[in-house]
Design an enzyme around this catalytic site. Structure first.
Site, PDB file in Angstrom:
ATOM      1  N   GLU A 245      -0.938  -9.205  -7.794  1.00 62.49           N
ATOM      2  CA  GLU A 245      -2.322  -9.658  -7.685  1.00 62.49           C
ATOM      3  C   GLU A 245      -2.646 -10.679  -8.790  1.00 62.49           C
ATOM      4  O   GLU A 245      -3.557 -11.483  -8.680  1.00 62.49           O
ATOM      5  CB  GLU A 245      -3.240  -8.434  -7.834  1.00 62.49           C
ATOM      6  N   ARG A 276      -8.186  -4.745  -2.678  1.00 66.08           N
ATOM      7  CA  ARG A 276      -6.976  -4.854  -1.857  1.00 66.08           C
ATOM      8  C   ARG A 276      -7.163  -4.436  -0.407  1.00 66.08           C
ATOM      9  O   ARG A 276      -6.574  -5.016   0.491  1.00 66.08           O
ATOM     10  CB  ARG A 276      -5.881  -3.994  -2.475  1.00 66.08           C
TER      11      ARG A 276
END
Ligand code: FAD
Length: 567
Positions: A245, A276
């Site tokens: 990420e 997410r």
């Protein structure tokens, strides 16, 4: 029989942190099926969250804001008392790791650098380039070795001994000699990691089978919230290796085949840095609706880092660049990275409280194998490394307190009886002529991927459940190709497969029963969150026939009443 006051299973961040907190006071043994520094924690890339306020943009951050972001990210399923404790401890443990020698990346003024991560109001993710797990794990491993923790590397635990509501230890195998050994302990702590490999496409290491979770379940300890499975938005196509990420935290774009940054159509304010669960669903929707790219290895979306420039990529994301070059021959400085979502993290796990204690006396668990619950229905990036170290530390504290109050006496007879049943199982698995275990493992991964994935429906979940039950039945007739006991990884996998099937059963049944959408659990047939009926934890406990019996438990709410989760 081996004897320890306290036994830690798992050489990842959780296990090592617990052992470091215990070994000054008691005789501690640490068992790990791989060398500790090969645990999956080593693979963590992006970072660890703590409201340090070092980033000029995070001057107004605080542990309370971190708490709120985590509760909101959890879609209000996280236990708020535990989340408060974790976010407050975060600041202390990051400085503690720094003082123990962890080489964090730095801002020019020398303070620990922090990058933005999904679902966070401020940049609060501390990191070591894109090798944060590597730095943290080696720091803790060195400390554990220096403090003289007795480590049993490449020892595989096959069973947990719980009788009369108390834990007595484990049955472990020294994989080098093949010998199975009962290990007696007053307290046993599991930091055995997640079950990612129950899915075909996973960012997890092959060792992440969830065997600790399955073992606790078999021993009668309940599991919690197993239906909540995190799918990471960005794994490298074909290999499913994680593209952290941090790529989006540093400013990377997600692009569809129209050349659009499509996140503007889903979460215009947060864009690529939405949590997410939302980004994964958005990517999957783009692919399902024909806006993905075609590739022999599957359909994909582009993760574009080119505009970050060579210098930033080399400085902040060197590992990502190497992985892309080595595995698919793409240099992210020059080309976008082809990605797809895949299974990444186990929100559910062994049911423990904020002291890491389970309902069985003397049995504790922390990290990814446990469910405290600090992540609820969806974990925020950077909160898992945090959980491992915080709850490893707090478990050690709780164990010391509990042993002070009560001197537990392990029951050796119960351990010897358990060893007999493990040996019987091995005898059965090593008889020739049965089905080979890998066929079941493969079919299990496929069905979980296809039918218990990002988008779920009643009919597909019911089909998946039927398949899991069929595979459990076929498992009774499994046998391996060699009866040798030492270094026999096929036999080890066959033992672990039983635990994987139990995990899959609890995941699928929990998902079928939960008729709402919350966090990572998205039901196309029940698309709304339903707090009236479903603001509760799912508890799965082994029943008399070995199948899970489901009940529910209240969520702990302190200061934050559930609201609609908008980004
Ligand atoms: C690729 C990747 C990147 C990630 N990046 C981040 C990130 O940047 N930030 C973040 O917050 N989180 C991240 N995560 C999640 C985080 O890394 C994990 O949740 C965390 O490290 C798990 O630590 P753990 O101590 O619970 O277990 P692990 O590190 O998985 O260790 C489990 C241990 O248990 C032992 N074990 C298991 N079963 C047995 C058995 N039967 N017998 C003996 N030993 C056993 C293993 O040998 C191992 O030592 C990432 C995860 C992945 C997969």
């Amino acid at each position: 029989m081996l004897y320890h006051d306290i036994l830690v299973v798992g050489g990842g961040l959780t296990g090592l942190r617990a052992a470091v907190g215990l070994c000054d006071h008691y005789n501690v043994g640490l068992v790990s099926k791989v060398y500790p520094v090969r645990s999956h924690s080593i693979a963590a890339q992006g970072g660890i969250n703590a409201a340090l306020t070092n980033n000029p943009e995070s001057k107004d951050d605080s542990w309370e804001k971190h708490t709120f972001d985590t509760i909101k990210g959890s879609d209000y399923l996280g236990d708020q008392n535990a989340i408060e404790i974790m976010c407050k401890e975060a600041i202390k443990i990051v400085y503690e790791m720094e003082h123990w020698g962890c080489p964090f990346s730095r801002f020019p003024d020398g303070t620990i650098a922090q990058r933005p991560f999904g679902g966070a109001g401020y940049p609060r993710t501390c990191y070591s380039a894109d090798l944060t797990g590597h730095s943290l794990l080696n720091t803790l491993y060195e400390r554990a070795v220096a403090k003289g923790v007795k480590i049993y590397p490449e020892w595989f635990v096959a069973a947990l001994c719980v009788e009369d509501g108390q834990c007595h230890g484990i049955i472990a195998q020294d994989t080098h000699t093949g010998a199975y050994v009962p290990v007696s302990a007053k307290c046993t702590f599991f930091g055995t990691g997640g079950y990612g490999r129950v899915y075909q496409h996973s960012t997890n290491a092959l060792i992440n089978t969830g065997s600790g979770i399955g073992m606790a379940y078999k021993a009668g300890v309940p599991l919690k919230d197993m239906e909540f499975v995190q799918f990471h938005p960005t794994s490298l196509i074909g290999t499913n290796i994680l593209m952290t990420e941090g790529c989006r935290g540093e400013g990377g774009y997600l692009i569809n085949n129209k050349g659009e940054r499509f996140m503007k159509n889903y979460v215009p304010h947060f864009m690529e840095l939405a949590p997410r669960d939302i980004v994964s669903r958005s990517i999957q929707t783009e692919i399902n609706e024909g806006r993905g790219f075609e590739h022999p290895l599957g359909k994909y979306i582009q993760l574009d880092l080119r505009h970050l420039g060579k210098e930033k990529i080399l400085d902040r994301l060197p590992g990502i660049r190497h992985i892309c070059i080595d595995f698919i021959g793409i240099d992210p400085i020059l080309e976008p990275i082809p990605i797809m979502p895949s299974q990444h993290y186990s929100m559910g796990g062994i049911d423990v409280n904020e002291r890491a204690a389970s309902e069985a006396k003397g049995f504790y668990a922390g990290g990814e194998c446990s469910c405290v619950s600090v992540h609820g229905a969806n974990r925020l990036g950077g909160n898992s490394l945090l959980e491992t170290i915080v709850f490893g530390k707090l478990a050690a504290k709780a164990i010391l307190e509990d042993l002070e109050k009560q001197d537990l006496k392990p029951n050796e007879k119960a351990l010897l009886a358990l060893k007999d049943s493990v040996m019987k199982k091995i005898h059965r698995l090593t008889q020739p002529g049965g089905e080979r275990p890998y066929t079941i493992t493969t079919e299990l991964g496929e069905v979980m991927n296809d039918k218990v994935g990002i988008f779920r429906t009643k009919s597909e979940l019911a089909e998946a459940l039927e398949k899991v039950i069929e595979l459990k039945d076929r498992y009774k007739n499994v046998s391996v190709s060699s009866a040798v006991l030492h270094m026999n990884y096929e036999l080890q996998s066959a033992i672990e497969l039983e635990f994987m099937l139990d995990c899959a059963h609890a995941i699928t049944l929990g998902a079928l029963l939960r008729e709402e959408s919350r966090g990572a659990h998205y039901r196309l047939d029940f698309a709304k969150r339903d707090d009236e009926s479903w603001l509760k934890h799912t508890i799965a406990r082994i029943g008399p026939d070995g199948d899970p019996v489901i009940s529910y438990k209240d969520v702990v709410i302190t200061r934050y009443q559930p609201m609609e989760r908008k980004y």
